[in-house]
Design a protein around this motif. Structure first.
Motif, mmCIF file in Angstrom:
data_model
loop_
_atom_site.group_PDB
_atom_site.id
_atom_site.type_symbol
_atom_site.label_atom_id
_atom_site.label_comp_id
_atom_site.label_asym_id
_atom_site.label_seq_id
_atom_site.Cartn_x
_atom_site.Cartn_y
_atom_site.Cartn_z
ATOM 1 N N ASN A 48 -16.836 54.633 -60.071
ATOM 2 C CA ASN A 48 -15.491 54.161 -60.336
ATOM 3 C C ASN A 48 -14.600 55.251 -60.905
ATOM 4 O O ASN A 48 -13.423 55.025 -61.153
ATOM 5 C CB ASN A 48 -15.522 52.977 -61.307
ATOM 6 N N ASN A 49 -15.173 56.434 -61.195
ATOM 7 C CA ASN A 49 -14.420 57.476 -61.869
ATOM 8 C C ASN A 49 -14.227 58.718 -61.007
ATOM 9 O O ASN A 49 -13.763 59.742 -61.503
ATOM 10 C CB ASN A 49 -15.134 57.869 -63.170
ATOM 11 N N PHE A 50 -14.585 58.629 -59.727
ATOM 12 C CA PHE A 50 -14.536 59.820 -58.898
ATOM 13 C C PHE A 50 -13.122 60.344 -58.731
ATOM 14 O O PHE A 50 -12.915 61.526 -58.492
ATOM 15 C CB PHE A 50 -15.163 59.548 -57.529
ATOM 16 N N ASN A 51 -12.123 59.476 -58.860
ATOM 17 C CA ASN A 51 -10.753 59.928 -58.673
ATOM 18 C C ASN A 51 -9.984 59.986 -59.990
ATOM 19 O O ASN A 51 -8.757 59.947 -60.002
ATOM 20 C CB ASN A 51 -10.010 59.026 -57.678
ATOM 21 N N LEU A 52 -10.701 60.069 -61.108
ATOM 22 C CA LEU A 52 -10.071 60.234 -62.413
ATOM 23 C C LEU A 52 -10.239 61.673 -62.889
ATOM 24 O O LEU A 52 -11.258 62.310 -62.640
ATOM 25 C CB LEU A 52 -10.692 59.281 -63.438
ATOM 26 N N LYS A 53 -9.244 62.164 -63.585
ATOM 27 C CA LYS A 53 -9.303 63.524 -64.128
ATOM 28 C C LYS A 53 -10.129 63.543 -65.408
ATOM 29 O O LYS A 53 -10.044 62.620 -66.230
ATOM 30 C CB LYS A 53 -7.894 64.036 -64.429
ATOM 31 N N ALA A 54 -10.888 64.604 -65.591
ATOM 32 C CA ALA A 54 -11.662 64.773 -66.822
ATOM 33 C C ALA A 54 -10.738 65.214 -67.952
ATOM 34 O O ALA A 54 -9.680 65.802 -67.724
ATOM 35 C CB ALA A 54 -12.758 65.813 -66.608
ATOM 36 N N TRP A 55 -11.153 64.914 -69.170
ATOM 37 C CA TRP A 55 -10.434 65.437 -70.329
ATOM 38 C C TRP A 55 -10.730 66.929 -70.448
ATOM 39 O O TRP A 55 -11.876 67.340 -70.327
ATOM 40 C CB TRP A 55 -10.872 64.746 -71.611
ATOM 41 N N GLN A 68 -5.143 43.199 -54.816
ATOM 42 C CA GLN A 68 -5.708 44.540 -55.022
ATOM 43 C C GLN A 68 -6.380 44.603 -56.383
ATOM 44 O O GLN A 68 -5.884 44.046 -57.356
ATOM 45 C CB GLN A 68 -4.600 45.600 -54.935
ATOM 46 N N TRP A 69 -7.525 45.271 -56.448
ATOM 47 C CA TRP A 69 -8.213 45.522 -57.712
ATOM 48 C C TRP A 69 -8.127 47.007 -58.030
ATOM 49 O O TRP A 69 -8.319 47.859 -57.159
ATOM 50 C CB TRP A 69 -9.684 45.126 -57.628
ATOM 51 N N ILE A 70 -7.847 47.319 -59.278
ATOM 52 C CA ILE A 70 -7.965 48.695 -59.775
ATOM 53 C C ILE A 70 -9.142 48.706 -60.739
ATOM 54 O O ILE A 70 -9.090 48.068 -61.796
ATOM 55 C CB ILE A 70 -6.677 49.174 -60.467
ATOM 56 N N GLU A 71 -10.192 49.394 -60.350
ATOM 57 C CA GLU A 71 -11.433 49.355 -61.120
ATOM 58 C C GLU A 71 -11.398 50.261 -62.349
ATOM 59 O O GLU A 71 -12.062 49.999 -63.350
ATOM 60 C CB GLU A 71 -12.613 49.767 -60.233
ATOM 61 N N GLU A 72 -10.632 51.352 -62.265
ATOM 62 C CA GLU A 72 -10.638 52.325 -63.352
ATOM 63 C C GLU A 72 -9.653 51.925 -64.459
ATOM 64 O O GLU A 72 -8.694 51.177 -64.214
ATOM 65 C CB GLU A 72 -10.267 53.720 -62.827
ATOM 66 N N PRO A 73 -9.858 52.423 -65.687
ATOM 67 C CA PRO A 73 -8.924 52.121 -66.781
ATOM 68 C C PRO A 73 -7.495 52.509 -66.418
ATOM 69 O O PRO A 73 -7.247 53.557 -65.814
ATOM 70 C CB PRO A 73 -9.454 52.980 -67.939
ATOM 71 N N THR A 105 -9.002 54.073 -77.586
ATOM 72 C CA THR A 105 -9.844 53.157 -76.813
ATOM 73 C C THR A 105 -11.035 53.876 -76.170
ATOM 74 O O THR A 105 -11.766 53.284 -75.389
ATOM 75 C CB THR A 105 -9.019 52.443 -75.719
ATOM 76 N N ASP A 106 -11.195 55.158 -76.504
ATOM 77 C CA ASP A 106 -12.395 55.925 -76.145
ATOM 78 C C ASP A 106 -12.626 55.974 -74.638
ATOM 79 O O ASP A 106 -13.740 55.766 -74.156
ATOM 80 C CB ASP A 106 -13.625 55.327 -76.855
ATOM 81 N N LEU A 107 -11.574 56.258 -73.895
ATOM 82 C CA LEU A 107 -11.712 56.347 -72.439
ATOM 83 C C LEU A 107 -12.433 57.640 -72.069
ATOM 84 O O LEU A 107 -12.062 58.718 -72.538
ATOM 85 C CB LEU A 107 -10.341 56.315 -71.772
ATOM 86 N N PRO A 108 -13.457 57.573 -71.230
ATOM 87 C CA PRO A 108 -14.232 58.774 -70.886
ATOM 88 C C PRO A 108 -13.492 59.723 -69.952
ATOM 89 O O PRO A 108 -13.844 60.898 -69.847
ATOM 90 C CB PRO A 108 -15.480 58.206 -70.212
ATOM 91 N N TYR A 109 -12.492 59.216 -69.246
ATOM 92 C CA TYR A 109 -11.678 60.025 -68.343
ATOM 93 C C TYR A 109 -10.209 59.697 -68.586
ATOM 94 O O TYR A 109 -9.878 58.691 -69.217
ATOM 95 C CB TYR A 109 -12.018 59.741 -66.875
#
Length: 508
Positions: A62-69, A218-223, A252-256
């Protein structure tokens, strides 16, 4: 050899042969079993590795298209127990002072808020949240400003109908997620005339877990962060929005880095490029066709509720310090949070921020003069900016002449025409500056991205004496000097003599 001896010899040979055969069978069997166990162990390890890989792939799918911190030198942990944060300390103002957790819903979907007594605001988040854009009254947003000239601000700010947002849960408790008492306690209006996040939460309707009403196109799975912007074309107010969204993501301690949805109908501005650099993606609520369901929604407080804005009217005693020093010696009256945030902005544009990065070869001191220019900011703007320094060009020309006559000082005067520079180049100019000078104006808010030891020189008209940039410099630990004018005209010789002398002998 007699018959008895011959018989004994045959027996010995037979026993030797039998023993050799037994040993052969034993070692053959042992070798086979050993190979079988090794193959079995190898198969087991391979299977476990495959299982772990699949699990990791599944957890990260679910995080493949999220940017890393990015790794930030001034970063300090945000997830330590906020209950240990002293009220009205620097960490309570600029970091994680959201110490009171209030769980509202936990069946089906979920919803909770983290309240800050210091800032008198909340960061809220929830799961299985449905947004129905057609129930939000506002303009579409994202248009070219030239295409919507004259549009009123009231058309761009959201007005939420009941059920504009919905959440799965048990309707036995209530049809609506919260009541007015909850809002007054944890999402108070304060001094905000139109508190849009309060309105959003008020609109949330609880839909029964077994109901077919909770239909999602539509669903958005990522935060996903939900943000409403005020004074969105003004850099100072936009920085307060950036900071609020950043803090909400960390608390909220989001990993990405999350996706972001503008719950407003403002037209496009160049500042939008920084939103896109900071977060994983940016969309306007009205750009979605049909209902949108969010697996994890985070509601960022308004920019008006940040310490950056509140510091204009209430005393916030905080001095900028290095994260390393604060890690070794915590101090309630010192902070590294704005330095961390400035590094986040620079890193978002791919500029190096590592504490150990190689220093560039010295080629002179960059003195950045931040200019005020005419530009079309928003639909209600005439394209003309109000002058805060009536002879700005004369002052710049005088500085340029001084530089030309003092080549031995190795000073590079940078003409900061920010209104017509890409955001990345604006940030580059800020980070490369040894001295930043300019008349009081929103463009000076860029000093939030300035590097340590940068000197800030503000020319202040008697008509615009407000502490915005003195405070940011103080909270970042930057050296700051002001030239207070009588009116809006500055004597160029005064600017040169007083500002550059105070900026350090190394410039002379």
């Amino acid at each position: 050899m007699n018959k008895t001896q011959s018989r004994l010899l045959k027996i010995v040979i037979f026993l030797f042969a039998l023993n050799s055969l037994s040993l052969g069978l034993y070692f053959s069997s042992h070798h086979h079993n050993s190979n079988s166990k090794q193959e079995e162990n190898h198969s087991s390890l391979t299977s476990n590795h495959r299982s772990q890989t699949e699990n990791n792939s599944s957890s990260n799918s679910n995080n493949f298209n999220l940017k890393a911190w990015p790794i930030l030198p001034s970063y300090l942990p945000w997830t330590q127990n906020p209950n240990n944060v002293t009220v009205r300390s620097c960490e309570a103002y600029f970091g994680n002072g959201f110490s009171r957790r209030v769980d509202v819903l936990s069946s089906g979907g979920w919803f909770r808020c983290f309240y800050s007594e210091t800032l008198r605001s909340s960061i809220c988040e929830g799961g299985s949240v449905r947004m129905v854009p057609e129930r939000i009254k506002m303009s579409r947003g994202g248009e070219r400003v030239e295409d919507v000239i004259g549009r009123g601000e009231e058309e761009e700010l959201p007005d939420f109908e009941n059920g504009a947002f919905e959440i799965l849960g048990s309707t036995a408790r209530s049809k609506w997620l919260v009541d007015e008492g909850f809002l007054d306690s944890f999402v108070p209006d304060g001094d905000v005339m139109r508190h849009t996040m309060r309105g959003l939460i008020r609109s949330i309707r609880v839909v029964d877990n077994n109901s077919k009403e909770f239909h999602c196109d539509q669903w958005i799975e990522e935060p996903t962060l939900l943000v409403t912007r005020f004074e969105y074309a003004n850099l100072f107010h936009t920085v307060t929005d950036w900071y609020s969204a950043y803090v909400a993501s960390r608390v909220t301690d989001l990993p990405y880095r999350p996706h972001l949805i503008f719950v407003d109908g403002h037209s496009r501005t160049p500042l939008e490029r920084t939103w896109k650099a900071l977060f994983s993606s940016v969309r306007y609520a009205k750009a979605f066709s049909g209902s949108v369901c969010l697996r994890h929604a985070i509601l960022a407080p308004l920019g008006y509720e940040t310490a950056l804005f509140k510091g204009l009217t209430e005393k916030i005693i905080c001095q900028g310090a290095s994260a390393h020093d604060l890690w070794q010696n915590p101090d309630d009256q010192k902070t590294a949070r704005l330095s961390e945030f400035g590094e986040m902005i620079r890193a978002a544009f791919d500029f190096p921020v590592s504490r150990h990065r190689a220093e560039k070869p010295f080629s002179g001191h960059n003195v950045l003069f931040v200019r005020r220019e005419d530009y079309l900011a928003h639909p209600r703007h005439a394209g003309k900016v109000e002058s805060r320094l009536s002879n700005e060009q004369e002052v710049f020309d005088s500085l340029q002449t001084w530089v030309s006559n003092h080549l031995e000082c190795k000073v590079n005067l940078i003409n900061g025409l920010f209104a017509h520079m890409p955001m990345k180049e604006q940030v580059r100019a800020i980070q490369d500056a040894s001295v930043i000078i300019g008349a009081h104006g929103a463009g000076l808010t860029h000093i939030v991205s300035a590097t340590p030891k940068t000197i800030i020189l503000e020319i202040i008209s008697s008509y615009f004496r407000r502490p915005h940039f003195e405070l940011i410099a103080e909270w970042k630990g930057l050296e700051y000097h002001a030239i207070n004018l009588d009116g809006s005209y500055a004597q160029p010789s005064v600017v040169i003599d007083r500002d550059w002398e105070r900026s350090g002998a190394e410039l002379h």
